[in-house]
Design an enzyme around this catalytic site. Structure first.
Site, PDB file in Angstrom:
ATOM      1  CD  GLU A 276      -3.002  -0.674  -0.215  1.00 43.45           C
ATOM      2  OE1 GLU A 276      -3.073   0.492  -0.643  1.00 43.45           O
ATOM      3  OE2 GLU A 276      -3.615  -1.614  -0.754  1.00 43.45           O
TER       4      GLU A 276
ATOM      5  CE1 TYR B 220      -7.288   3.459  -0.903  1.00 48.52           C
ATOM      6  CE2 TYR B 220      -4.889   3.667  -0.882  1.00 48.52           C
ATOM      7  CZ  TYR B 220      -6.037   2.991  -1.251  1.00 48.52           C
ATOM      8  OH  TYR B 220      -5.940   1.820  -1.950  1.00 48.52           O
TER       9      TYR B 220
ATOM     10  CG  ASP C 255      -8.095   3.349  -5.261  1.00 46.28           C
ATOM     11  OD1 ASP C 255      -9.279   3.371  -5.690  1.00 46.28           O
ATOM     12  OD2 ASP C 255      -7.287   2.464  -5.596  1.00 46.28           O
TER      13      ASP C 255
END
Ligand code: SF4
Length: 361
Positions: free
Chosen positions: A49, A132, A150
């Site tokens: 990520e 996020y 996203d």
């Protein structure tokens, strides 16, 4: 929000339809668990990520595999040399991520006993983890039911609910919609299914609505406006900046400096330069007086907030090496292992090409 409220009565249908599609069509990525299986190692989720922030899946895969092979867990990465991590990151861009990666892994090891906290709220307190990324890790690695939004998910959702407010003003409305359709069961798979849909059928141009599993739920598809969403506020054009890098050579070596931790490409090895930054051109002043020669060509590099045109000047090492800026001699034959960021790697190629040409003449 009225459209969202009206549509969320179908939220369960959207999630179950999309998850069934994901079970058959999920992308096979090295940091993922197969659909419906127990979550993957949180270290792999966290690392992927961070790497995926503003970077494509295609660009990340090789870097992810290189990092996992070299530093397979939090403890291994926490004890790595900063310079080695920065060099391994070279070419992936957005180098503040690598600096925060190092900070974060050390906090995880020293303050959390080598294990990530499991909630999005706690994760968001760690270096380099914004809202996020915290939501994505919490959903995928720990099964938290949280909205993961996203750019791909934003696009799919704006279309599903025909949200016509331009971005970025539409973000709160989109978040409410994503939250409404996120299921309590398999929230991580759902987040990844939305990302996959945005990366495949629900593409920016030419969405493939006729073969999309969500076509019966999709307001934009029904209204014939899929391709026009999400709307975007007009972008400001990026300012142009100019700078000069300096190629100082001696005995098949080039002089490299290490950039300050704070600022553009912070902590990375680079050629010395004239101090260009996002707000100002460089001053064109070389690090010491010498017979500097302009190298033919230039490098144009687009950063998030500006476009840089970098020129290059070259000279031989000064007799008095104390006139050099802080740095080190690096052998030309192993310049690839210096971990230069893309901008300086391109500048180095210019210098080497010019050098080879001179040797031939
Ligand atoms: Fe996207 Fe079309 Fe599917 Fe709607 S139907 S989610 S616009 S691909």
């Amino acid at each position: 929000m009225a459209v969202v409220q009206q549509r969320t009565q179908y939220s369960g249908d959207i999630a179950s339809t999309l998850l069934a599609y994901y079970d058959r069509h999920a992308r096979d990525l090295p940091w993922r668990a197969p659909p419906g299986m127990p979550p993957p190692d949180p270290y792999r989720v966290w690392l992927s990520e961070i790497m995926l922030q503003q970077t494509t899946v295609a660009a990340v895969i090789a870097y992810f595999e290189k990092f996992i092979a070299r530093w397979p867990d939090f403890a291994a990465l926490a004890s790595a040399d900063d310079a080695d991590v920065m060099a391994a990151w070279a070419g992936l861009g957005y180098y503040s991520r690598a600096r925060n990666l190092i900070k974060c892994v050390r906090v995880v090891v020293t303050e959390y006993g080598g294990e990530l906290p499991e909630t999005s709220v706690e994760l968001a307190k760690l270096p380099g983890i914004g809202p996020y990324t915290a939501a994505a890790i919490a959903a995928i690695a720990f099964g938290e039911r949280v909205a993961v939004v996203d750019a791909n998910v934003e696009r799919v959702t704006a279309r599903l609910f025909a949200i016509e407010t331009p971005l970025p003003a539409a973000k709160p409305e989109i978040r409410v919609a994503v939250d409404a359709i996120t299921p309590a069961d398999r929230p991580g798979d759902f987040a990844q299914a939305m990302m996959d849909l945005g990366a495949s059928l629900c593409s920016v141009r030419n969405p493939q609505c006729l073969i999309c599993p969500l076509q019966l739920h999709c307001a934009a598809q029904k209204a014939g406006m899929a391709e026009t969403l999400p709307r975007k506020a007009a972008k400001k054009s990026k300012p142009d900046r100019a700078g000069t890098a300096f190629w100082i050579e001696h005995n098949e070596h080039v002089w490299l400096t290490c950039r300050p931790d704070h600022g553009m490409l912070g902590g990375m090895r680079s050629l010395p330069d004239d101090g260009w930054n996002a707000r100002a051109d460089g001053d064109s002043q070389p690090p010491f007086a010498a017979d500097w020669v302009s190298v033919a060509g230039e490098v144009v590099h687009v950063f998030t907030h500006f476009r840089l045109t970098l020129r290059l000047a070259a000279t031989a090492a000064p007799v008095d090496e104390s006139r050099l800026p802080p740095g080190e001699w690096w052998p030309l034959k192993s310049l690839d292992s210096a971990g230069l960021p893309t901008l300086f790697s391109k500048a180095a190629k210019l210098a080497i090409r010019a050098r080879s040409k001179n040797l031939e003449e």
